[in-house]
Design a protein around this motif. Structure first.
Motif, PDB file in Angstrom:
ATOM      1  N   GLY A  83       0.796  -1.228   0.000  1.00  0.00           N
ATOM      2  CA  GLY A  83       0.000   0.000   0.000  1.00  0.00           C
ATOM      3  C   GLY A  83       0.827   1.277   0.000  1.00  0.00           C
ATOM      4  N   ILE A  84       0.114   2.392  -0.162  1.00  0.00           N
ATOM      5  CA  ILE A  84       0.774   3.684  -0.365  1.00  0.00           C
ATOM      6  C   ILE A  84       1.602   4.118   0.856  1.00  0.00           C
ATOM      7  N   HIS A  85       1.102   3.803   2.069  1.00  0.00           N
ATOM      8  CA  HIS A  85       1.859   4.250   3.251  1.00  0.00           C
ATOM      9  C   HIS A  85       3.223   3.570   3.301  1.00  0.00           C
ATOM     10  N   ALA A  86       3.235   2.276   2.975  1.00  0.00           N
ATOM     11  CA  ALA A  86       4.509   1.534   2.968  1.00  0.00           C
ATOM     12  C   ALA A  86       5.434   2.066   1.876  1.00  0.00           C
ATOM     13  N   GLY A  87       4.857   2.394   0.718  1.00  0.00           N
ATOM     14  CA  GLY A  87       5.672   2.929  -0.383  1.00  0.00           C
ATOM     15  C   GLY A  87       6.324   4.247  -0.011  1.00  0.00           C
ATOM     16  N   ALA A  94       6.889   5.343   3.036  1.00  0.00           N
ATOM     17  CA  ALA A  94       7.884   5.086   4.094  1.00  0.00           C
ATOM     18  C   ALA A  94       9.186   4.577   3.496  1.00  0.00           C
ATOM     19  N   ASN A  95       9.088   3.720   2.483  1.00  0.00           N
ATOM     20  CA  ASN A  95      10.298   3.207   1.822  1.00  0.00           C
ATOM     21  C   ASN A  95      11.108   4.341   1.215  1.00  0.00           C
ATOM     22  N   VAL A  96      10.410   5.236   0.542  1.00  0.00           N
ATOM     23  CA  VAL A  96      11.119   6.350  -0.108  1.00  0.00           C
ATOM     24  C   VAL A  96      11.759   7.256   0.940  1.00  0.00           C
ATOM     25  N   ARG A  97      11.013   7.531   2.003  1.00  0.00           N
ATOM     26  CA  ARG A  97      11.564   8.402   3.060  1.00  0.00           C
ATOM     27  C   ARG A  97      12.816   7.797   3.682  1.00  0.00           C
ATOM     28  N   SER A  98      12.870   6.461   3.761  1.00  0.00           N
ATOM     29  CA  SER A  98      14.030   5.840   4.415  1.00  0.00           C
ATOM     30  C   SER A  98      15.237   5.752   3.471  1.00  0.00           C
ATOM     31  N   ALA A  99      15.027   5.977   2.168  1.00  0.00           N
ATOM     32  CA  ALA A  99      16.133   5.892   1.205  1.00  0.00           C
ATOM     33  C   ALA A  99      16.802   7.254   1.076  1.00  0.00           C
ATOM     34  N   LYS A 100      17.476   7.648   2.125  1.00  0.00           N
ATOM     35  CA  LYS A 100      17.966   9.036   2.221  1.00  0.00           C
ATOM     36  C   LYS A 100      19.046   9.376   1.194  1.00  0.00           C
ATOM     37  N   SER A 101      19.812   8.382   0.782  1.00  0.00           N
ATOM     38  CA  SER A 101      20.958   8.715  -0.072  1.00  0.00           C
ATOM     39  C   SER A 101      20.591   8.820  -1.556  1.00  0.00           C
ATOM     40  N   PHE A 102      19.333   8.509  -1.909  1.00  0.00           N
ATOM     41  CA  PHE A 102      18.945   8.516  -3.319  1.00  0.00           C
ATOM     42  C   PHE A 102      18.646   9.932  -3.788  1.00  0.00           C
ATOM     43  N   ASP A 103      19.304  10.366  -4.878  1.00  0.00           N
ATOM     44  CA  ASP A 103      19.022  11.724  -5.342  1.00  0.00           C
ATOM     45  C   ASP A 103      18.528  11.753  -6.789  1.00  0.00           C
ATOM     46  N   GLY A 104      18.000  10.624  -7.274  1.00  0.00           N
ATOM     47  CA  GLY A 104      17.432  10.585  -8.625  1.00  0.00           C
ATOM     48  C   GLY A 104      15.989  11.085  -8.628  1.00  0.00           C
ATOM     49  N   ILE A 105      15.350  10.943  -9.763  1.00  0.00           N
ATOM     50  CA  ILE A 105      13.942  11.358  -9.901  1.00  0.00           C
ATOM     51  C   ILE A 105      13.046  10.220  -9.408  1.00  0.00           C
ATOM     52  N   ILE A 106      12.081  10.567  -8.557  1.00  0.00           N
ATOM     53  CA  ILE A 106      11.176   9.540  -8.031  1.00  0.00           C
ATOM     54  C   ILE A 106       9.763   9.769  -8.556  1.00  0.00           C
ATOM     55  N   ALA A 163       1.626  10.585  -1.512  1.00  0.00           N
ATOM     56  CA  ALA A 163       2.870  10.553  -2.287  1.00  0.00           C
ATOM     57  C   ALA A 163       3.412  11.953  -2.572  1.00  0.00           C
ATOM     58  N   PHE A 164       2.536  12.938  -2.601  1.00  0.00           N
ATOM     59  CA  PHE A 164       2.912  14.279  -3.052  1.00  0.00           C
ATOM     60  C   PHE A 164       4.191  14.823  -2.393  1.00  0.00           C
ATOM     61  N   PRO A 165       4.314  14.750  -1.057  1.00  0.00           N
ATOM     62  CA  PRO A 165       5.498  15.357  -0.433  1.00  0.00           C
ATOM     63  C   PRO A 165       6.814  14.721  -0.849  1.00  0.00           C
ATOM     64  N   VAL A 166       6.808  13.437  -1.235  1.00  0.00           N
ATOM     65  CA  VAL A 166       8.076  12.753  -1.525  1.00  0.00           C
ATOM     66  C   VAL A 166       8.290  12.473  -3.012  1.00  0.00           C
ATOM     67  N   ALA A 167       7.285  12.756  -3.843  1.00  0.00           N
ATOM     68  CA  ALA A 167       7.385  12.407  -5.270  1.00  0.00           C
ATOM     69  C   ALA A 167       7.886  13.582  -6.101  1.00  0.00           C
ATOM     70  N   PHE A 226       5.986   8.253  -8.549  1.00  0.00           N
ATOM     71  CA  PHE A 226       5.074   7.313  -7.881  1.00  0.00           C
ATOM     72  C   PHE A 226       4.019   6.871  -8.887  1.00  0.00           C
ATOM     73  N   ASN A 227       3.775   5.577  -8.956  1.00  0.00           N
ATOM     74  CA  ASN A 227       2.742   5.058  -9.847  1.00  0.00           C
ATOM     75  C   ASN A 227       1.562   4.634  -8.992  1.00  0.00           C
ATOM     76  N   ILE A 228       0.418   5.296  -9.180  1.00  0.00           N
ATOM     77  CA  ILE A 228      -0.711   5.030  -8.287  1.00  0.00           C
ATOM     78  C   ILE A 228      -1.889   4.388  -9.038  1.00  0.00           C
ATOM     79  N   GLY A 229      -2.571   3.483  -8.355  1.00  0.00           N
ATOM     80  CA  GLY A 229      -3.722   2.784  -8.945  1.00  0.00           C
ATOM     81  C   GLY A 229      -4.788   2.566  -7.899  1.00  0.00           C
ATOM     82  N   LYS A 230      -6.002   2.334  -8.343  1.00  0.00           N
ATOM     83  CA  LYS A 230      -7.083   2.087  -7.374  1.00  0.00           C
ATOM     84  C   LYS A 230      -7.041   0.636  -6.903  1.00  0.00           C
ATOM     85  N   ASN A 231      -7.634   0.400  -5.733  1.00  0.00           N
ATOM     86  CA  ASN A 231      -7.725  -0.969  -5.237  1.00  0.00           C
ATOM     87  C   ASN A 231      -8.663  -1.793  -6.115  1.00  0.00           C
TER      88      ASN A 231
END
Ligand SMILES: Cc1cc2nc3c(=O)[nH]c(=O)nc-3n(C[C@H](O)[C@H](O)[C@H](O)COP(=O)(O)O)c2cc1C
Length: 225
Positions: free
Chosen positions: A7-11, A13-25, A51-55, A27-32
């Motif tokens: 789910g989106i919260h886990a996604g 959280a994963n991005v937030r924990s990847a602190k050293s990544f400086d590429g373009i992120i 996703a907005f704050p981290v994408a 997010f691909n979102i879909g409905k349940n």
């Protein structure tokens, strides 16, 4: 099948924990899978807000064949309604977070020219920021002799290249240079990537070939494009 993932919260959280990544992120979102299409916008809005704050950009997936009914959201009226809701929220979030995050719709390679023309008008009128052409195909023509040709799901890689590029070319001719397009579908070489650019893409993405050729292919293409 649906989008089987935590789910989106886990996604996020994963991005937030990847602190050293400086590429373009993106997010691909879909409905349940179990959300009816009339409520689909609610799922997309939840994902957009999270996703907005981290994408760096958000891809709105309207074209996976693995979630029943999802592709119906590509109808001109359905996509106009969805785009309107998402653009309104995008503007609110931009003020709240002090940054712009482009919204891209990701479409299927199985649309006919009339459909593409109607959708292009919707995208231009609705202020879509970008398009991703394309997702996987339902068409089995290129693999008709394969023993698994009739299995359910989307077909990716080499067999989707021509349809995907033709779809990209048609969208590009209707959109002009007003909406940038990311070309994806069957790219397995520099030549394929160049064909996507020649058809009207501003950027390219690779999925299936990455499995077979790894990061080397990305380096080769990026170096010479
Ligand atoms: C196993 C698999 C999973 C995929 N999952 C998604 C997804 O969740 N969202 C999406 O928009 N596209 C998804 N795609 C489509 C790819 O992102 C890509 O658009 C498509 O495979 C065509 O590119 P390719 O030929 O380089 O793989 C998936 C494709 C594959 C093969």
């Amino acid at each position: 099948m649906g989008f089987n993932n935590p789910g989106i919260h886990a996604g996020v959280a994963n991005v937030r924990s990847a602190k050293s990544f400086d590429g373009i992120i993106g997010f691909n979102i879909g409905k349940n899978k179990d959300t009816p299409n009339e409520n689909a916008a609610d799922d997309y809005l939840i994902c957009l807000r999270e996703a907005f704050p981290v994408a760096d950009y958000i891809a709105v997936n309207l074209s996976s064949p693995n979630t029943p009914g999802l592709r119906d959201l590509q109808g001109a009226e359905a996509s106009a309604r969805l785009l309107d809701r998402l653009k309104t929220e995008q503007q609110k979030l931009a003020t709240e977070h002090g940054k712009q995050v482009p919204l891209l719709f990701k479409i299927a390679p199985d649309l006919n020219e009339t459909h593409i023309r109607d959708l292009s008008k919707v995208f231009l009128d609705g202020g879509l920021d970008g398009l991703i052409a394309t997702n996987t195909t339902l068409d089995r023509e290129k693999v008709a002799d394969h023993p698994r040709a009739n299995e359910a799901g989307g077909l990716s890689g080499r067999p989707v290249f021509e349809k995907s590029t033709a779809t990209l070319r048609m969208f590009a001719s209707h959109l002009g240079s007003k909406i940038p397009i990311i070309g994806v579908g069957g790219i397995s070489s520099l030549k394929d990537a160049q064909s996507k650019i020649a058809a009207g893409a501003s950027l390219v993405q690779i999925y299936t070939s990455f499995i077979y050729q790894g990061p080397k292919l990305v380096r080769e293409i990026a170096k010479s494009l």
